[in-house]
Motif scaffolding. Sequence first.
Motif, PDB file in Angstrom:
ATOM      1  N   ASP A 287     -11.606  -1.216   6.586  1.00 15.54           N
ATOM      2  CA  ASP A 287     -10.342  -2.160   7.205  1.00 15.54           C
ATOM      3  C   ASP A 287     -10.892  -2.787   8.409  1.00 15.54           C
ATOM      4  O   ASP A 287     -11.447  -2.458   9.633  1.00 15.54           O
ATOM      5  N   ILE A 288     -11.942  -4.000   8.067  1.00 12.36           N
ATOM      6  CA  ILE A 288     -12.672  -5.016   8.993  1.00 12.36           C
ATOM      7  C   ILE A 288     -11.263  -5.642   9.672  1.00 12.36           C
ATOM      8  O   ILE A 288     -11.502  -5.525  11.402  1.00 12.36           O
ATOM      9  N   LYS A 289     -10.353  -6.489   9.740  1.00 11.27           N
ATOM     10  CA  LYS A 289      -9.716  -6.737  10.578  1.00 11.27           C
ATOM     11  C   LYS A 289      -8.718  -5.572  11.096  1.00 11.27           C
ATOM     12  O   LYS A 289      -8.052  -6.544  11.504  1.00 11.27           O
ATOM     13  N   GLY A 290      -8.202  -4.954  10.546  1.00 13.85           N
ATOM     14  CA  GLY A 290      -7.214  -3.846  11.226  1.00 13.85           C
ATOM     15  C   GLY A 290      -5.892  -4.114  10.372  1.00 13.85           C
ATOM     16  O   GLY A 290      -4.577  -3.491  11.358  1.00 13.85           O
ATOM     17  N   ASP A 291      -5.714  -5.036   9.317  1.00  8.02           N
ATOM     18  CA  ASP A 291      -4.082  -4.807   8.850  1.00  8.02           C
ATOM     19  C   ASP A 291      -3.696  -4.222   8.215  1.00  8.02           C
ATOM     20  O   ASP A 291      -3.279  -4.465   6.620  1.00  8.02           O
ATOM     21  N   LEU A 292      -4.380  -3.352   7.040  1.00  3.23           N
ATOM     22  CA  LEU A 292      -3.874  -2.590   5.890  1.00  3.23           C
ATOM     23  C   LEU A 292      -3.333  -0.938   6.286  1.00  3.23           C
ATOM     24  O   LEU A 292      -3.160  -0.057   5.006  1.00  3.23           O
ATOM     25  N   SER A 293      -3.360  -0.780   7.734  1.00  3.64           N
ATOM     26  CA  SER A 293      -2.462   0.567   7.415  1.00  3.64           C
ATOM     27  C   SER A 293      -1.436   0.644   7.168  1.00  3.64           C
ATOM     28  O   SER A 293      -0.359   1.600   7.459  1.00  3.64           O
ATOM     29  N   GLY A 294      -0.228  -0.582   6.951  1.00  5.76           N
ATOM     30  CA  GLY A 294       0.927  -0.375   6.557  1.00  5.76           C
ATOM     31  C   GLY A 294       1.217   0.337   5.518  1.00  5.76           C
ATOM     32  O   GLY A 294       2.240   0.331   5.046  1.00  5.76           O
ATOM     33  N   LEU A 295       0.001   0.319   4.455  1.00  6.66           N
ATOM     34  CA  LEU A 295       0.016   1.249   3.223  1.00  6.66           C
ATOM     35  C   LEU A 295       0.700   1.823   3.304  1.00  6.66           C
ATOM     36  O   LEU A 295       1.763   3.480   2.375  1.00  6.66           O
ATOM     37  N   ALA A 296       1.067   3.056   4.158  1.00  4.29           N
ATOM     38  CA  ALA A 296       1.626   4.323   4.798  1.00  4.29           C
ATOM     39  C   ALA A 296       3.366   4.568   4.697  1.00  4.29           C
ATOM     40  O   ALA A 296       3.908   5.107   5.060  1.00  4.29           O
TER      41      ALA A 296
END
Length: 509
Positions: A82-91
């Motif tokens: 996650d380089i852009k920091g926009d994938l944590s919403g998967l949780a």
Amino acid sequence: MSKSDEFLQHITQGNTHKGDYITLGAAMLDGKTINNAFVNIPLKTMNRHGLIAGATGTGKTKTLQVLAENLSEKGIPVLLMDIKGDLSGLAKPSPGHEKIDERHSLIGLPFEAKKFPVEIMTLSEQEGVRLRATVSEFGPVLLSRILDVTETQAGIISVIFKYCDDNKLPLLDLKDFKKILQYATNEGKAEFQNAYGRISTASTGAILRKIIEIEQQGGDLFFGEKSFDVQDLLRLDDTGQAFINIIRLTDIQDRPKLFSTFMLSLLAEIYATFPEQGDTEKPKLVLFIDEAHLIFNEASDALLDQIESIVKLIRSKGVGLYFVTQNPTDVPEAVLGQLGLKVQHALRAFTAKDRKAIKLTAQNYPDTDYYNTAEVLTALGTGEALVSALNEKGRPTPLAATMMRAPMSRMDILTDSELKDLLHTSELIEKYNETIDRESAYELLNDKIEQAEAEEAKRKAQEEKEKLEKAASRKSASRSSSRQNPIVKVLSSPTVIRSVLGILGKMLK
């Protein structure tokens, strides 16, 4: 039969699979979605690697999210960069939206909001499970390729590792390696030369500068203990869903050397430890490498060769690699040729160079009677893509312009409080986030040097003592020889001599 009916038959026949699969969306013709013309990706071929490409804002990240969700749902662990920091919403589950409902109505697929088990990881000082590896685990060959050293310098690195093995000196972190480099050309120069031949100071100096370059990009945080066990990437939760492991890389975009180092070490460790799997019904692990150009742009030829080799070989371990980047040309041709799934979002033709790149990209896709591929590439909307995959027999499926389904999870990041709650429930943070600095080459060599210095000081003190004792002995002997016996002293006095001479003279008369 109408063109639309022919196309539907063409797509559905090519995308019908006997085994389990992931549905990416529905095929499009002439800009319109063909309801129920599902574009499916068989799980059996997900270890054949893939590419997700397209201009900024065209939907690459959402495609990555959809793939990760569906893999997790089917019990296949995922690792995301996650380089852009926009994938944590998967949780967290998607809040839903009328546009999502409209999209899924066109596709012919019901929408379900859902969250997924997520583990947050880090290479730096950001919060998350710390990922580390020791220098010894890299080995001399991999370390030499990462450092991009000459053949002679690579030989020296091999000698360093051999010396440490022979003398039971653990190489854990970069300070260990720097210490042994300095020792080889200073205090231990004679020892090395007798056992392994002469080691050039110029060569060790060049290697040391390469090590410092890695350190400056944060390598001192990555190298060390406790080493991350790649088996911990394969966990399932209580419901049978696989964990989506997200590595936070937002703070290393300007440190490509560290990113390349980590990626290559991870792939090498997976290849070395995972058993051969062959052709199975689903992959064991799938990795998504976002902003893939960060690996390739700064990589040396030796490093590229290593990456290409691993890409070719690692699929036999049941591992799929998916590169996410803006332009397919960011990925070397030797790697691009190994990728079975290609999801190509829109490209923009602003310049002559862009138009040339689009023509080259179009040539990477199967021929079709239904599209002018180069034209479609510039006409795709957000959340639409050209998809080419492999069926169970390894043959390309029909090329399909696809309206992609929406992610089931949140298309946004976690809040700070949500992130803290997620980290608080992690089982791996306690396991890996304690910094361990046990006795290794650095400490052992320092002890050895101190012992050698103490013995040398003792030897010099003994020599000095013996020297002083000899000087004292010589001085004592000199004083002793200069003293006369009292009788000799009396007899040799002038008065006695004159008396003796007088007596002798009288006797001769």
